[in-house]
Design an enzyme around this catalytic site. Structure first.
Site, PDB file in Angstrom:
ATOM      1  N   ARG A  51      69.713  10.363  20.545  1.00 28.11           N
ATOM      2  CA  ARG A  51      69.171  11.438  19.703  1.00 28.11           C
ATOM      3  C   ARG A  51      68.637  10.829  18.409  1.00 28.11           C
ATOM      4  O   ARG A  51      69.386  10.594  17.460  1.00 28.11           O
ATOM      5  CB  ARG A  51      70.276  12.456  19.406  1.00 28.11           C
ATOM      6  CG  ARG A  51      69.847  13.598  18.518  1.00 28.11           C
ATOM      7  CD  ARG A  51      68.899  14.550  19.175  1.00 28.11           C
ATOM      8  NE  ARG A  51      69.502  15.302  20.261  1.00 28.11           N
ATOM      9  CZ  ARG A  51      68.792  15.978  21.169  1.00 28.11           C
ATOM     10  NH1 ARG A  51      67.476  16.006  21.124  1.00 28.11           N
ATOM     11  NH2 ARG A  51      69.419  16.629  22.147  1.00 28.11           N
ATOM     12  N   ARG A  77      63.473   7.654  29.450  1.00 27.18           N
ATOM     13  CA  ARG A  77      64.331   7.446  28.273  1.00 27.18           C
ATOM     14  C   ARG A  77      65.786   7.151  28.632  1.00 27.18           C
ATOM     15  O   ARG A  77      66.575   6.809  27.754  1.00 27.18           O
ATOM     16  CB  ARG A  77      64.232   8.632  27.299  1.00 27.18           C
ATOM     17  CG  ARG A  77      64.794   9.933  27.811  1.00 27.18           C
ATOM     18  CD  ARG A  77      64.722  11.019  26.734  1.00 27.18           C
ATOM     19  NE  ARG A  77      65.236  12.295  27.230  1.00 27.18           N
ATOM     20  CZ  ARG A  77      65.512  13.341  26.476  1.00 27.18           C
ATOM     21  NH1 ARG A  77      65.349  13.293  25.166  1.00 27.18           N
ATOM     22  NH2 ARG A  77      65.961  14.463  27.000  1.00 27.18           N
ATOM     23  N   HIS A 146      58.202  10.698  21.374  1.00 26.04           N
ATOM     24  CA  HIS A 146      58.937  11.813  20.755  1.00 26.04           C
ATOM     25  C   HIS A 146      59.566  11.352  19.427  1.00 26.04           C
ATOM     26  O   HIS A 146      60.782  11.293  19.290  1.00 26.04           O
ATOM     27  CB  HIS A 146      60.011  12.235  21.761  1.00 26.04           C
ATOM     28  CG  HIS A 146      60.741  13.504  21.494  1.00 26.04           C
ATOM     29  ND1 HIS A 146      61.362  13.792  20.302  1.00 26.04           N
ATOM     30  CD2 HIS A 146      60.957  14.569  22.289  1.00 26.04           C
ATOM     31  CE1 HIS A 146      61.945  14.967  20.396  1.00 26.04           C
ATOM     32  NE2 HIS A 146      61.712  15.461  21.585  1.00 26.04           N
ATOM     33  N   ASP A 189      58.962  24.780  17.417  1.00 28.40           N
ATOM     34  CA  ASP A 189      58.811  24.017  18.656  1.00 28.40           C
ATOM     35  C   ASP A 189      57.422  24.357  19.205  1.00 28.40           C
ATOM     36  O   ASP A 189      57.244  25.377  19.858  1.00 28.40           O
ATOM     37  CB  ASP A 189      59.931  24.411  19.641  1.00 28.40           C
ATOM     38  CG  ASP A 189      59.992  23.485  20.845  1.00 28.40           C
ATOM     39  OD1 ASP A 189      59.131  22.588  20.960  1.00 28.40           O
ATOM     40  OD2 ASP A 189      60.908  23.659  21.683  1.00 28.40           O
ATOM     41  N   GLU A 247      55.437  14.476  17.679  1.00 25.32           N
ATOM     42  CA  GLU A 247      55.304  13.779  18.957  1.00 25.32           C
ATOM     43  C   GLU A 247      53.844  13.797  19.378  1.00 25.32           C
ATOM     44  O   GLU A 247      53.150  14.781  19.146  1.00 25.32           O
ATOM     45  CB  GLU A 247      56.147  14.500  20.016  1.00 25.32           C
ATOM     46  CG  GLU A 247      57.556  14.799  19.528  1.00 25.32           C
ATOM     47  CD  GLU A 247      58.270  15.845  20.373  1.00 25.32           C
ATOM     48  OE1 GLU A 247      58.029  15.891  21.583  1.00 25.32           O
ATOM     49  OE2 GLU A 247      59.065  16.609  19.811  1.00 25.32           O
TER      50      GLU A 247
END
Ligand code: BG6
Length: 275
Positions: A51, A77, A146, A189, A247
């Protein structure tokens, strides 16, 4: 089980730490000041995403275009990448990582591709993700770099470069058009159908982040705000004011198709100006 320690790279004013796991740029600091954000609550376990830093979303974004794919944001990832190059130059150190279907348990049988990721660490952070199709049929994917930025207070940050851009608001599910600069006043978002230079002005840390991309169609802006941060087990309840994700990628309708014998590259670069 925990992850192997990241590689530490020092070049001039910068120091970065990069995990082979996920080819994940975890930290990048200039003159001792972290530019990227990392959560104190991050997991460091195989099979779980880190994270913070720069997770690579590939070969899908979120739950994918069908809306039901796992793991979230694809398997790149959470895969072990192979370091295939390390070149120390006067201005930058370049790490090259490679991922093939053999490294990715979720790759479908018959897939024949190579993903190469170049990480250039210096006064600028420059990332290049190249997907080569060695198979006989076209191959489609979504992708995003990201990037989590550390900010002084997300409520005071101004994001320029997206005025007039259409976007999907993933919080409401509605299409919208950006009017003026982006400011963060609630859970945010958004998938903007625009890429190019984005400038994050941070009055608290006294700096401007200049983000430029190539080979991207979209810019995603994300901050979870209070409730979503509290709901994530690997994100501290009080950490959300200190981060903002900008991102760059190709998601949803902008998914990339790479033809047999061909390759596609996504580039993402960050420069920091002190203000
Ligand atoms: C963003 C998505 O890119 O990543 C958000 O737009 C998502 O919807 C966020 O919540 C974090 O995703 P994850 O899988 O790392 O928790």
């Amino acid at each position: 089980m925990t992850l192997d320690a990241p590689r530490e790279v020092r070049t001039g004013r910068s120091v970065a730490r990069v995990y082979d796991y996920g080819a994940h740029v975890w930290t990048w600091a200039l003159d001792g000041e972290p530019v990227l954000w990392t959560s104190a609550g991050s997991f460091f376990e195989p099979g779980k995403a880190l994270r913070g830093g720069v997770p690579i979303c590939w070969p899908w974004f979120g739950p994918g275009r069908s809306g039901d794919l796992t793991p979230a944001h694809g398997y790149a990832r959470i895969s072990e990448w192979t370091l295939t190059g390390l070149v120390e130059g006067p201005d930058a150190t370049v790490l090259t990582y490679t991922l093939t279907p053999a490294d990715a348990p979720d790759a479908l049988p018959g897939e024949d591709w190579t993903v190469t990721y170049e990480v250039s660490i210096g006064d600028r952070l420059q990332l290049a993700l190249t997907v080569a199709n060695q198979g006989a049929t076209p191959f489609s994917y979504e992708t995003a770099l990201h990037t989590y930025f550390r900010v002084g207070d997300v409520r005071q940050v101004v994001v320029g470069g997206l005025d007039g851009a259409s976007y999907l608001d993933k919080v409401t599910g509605r299409p919208e058009v950006q009017a003026g600069d982006v400011t963060i006043t609630a859970e945010t978002d958004r998938v903007y159908l625009r890429a190019g230079e984005v400038v994050v002005t941070d009055p608290v840390l006294g700096r401007r982040l200049r983000i430029s991309t190539e080979g991207a169609a979209d810019t995603v802006v994300w901050n979870p705000w209070i409730a979503k941060a509290a709901a994530m087990p690997d994100f501290g309840d009080d950490e959300w004011p200190g981060m903002l994700c900008i991102e760059a990628g190709n998601v949803l309708e902008s998914a990339v198709t790479v033809m047999p014998g061909s390759s596609e590259t996504l580039r993402y670069a960050v420069a920091v100006d002190l203000t």
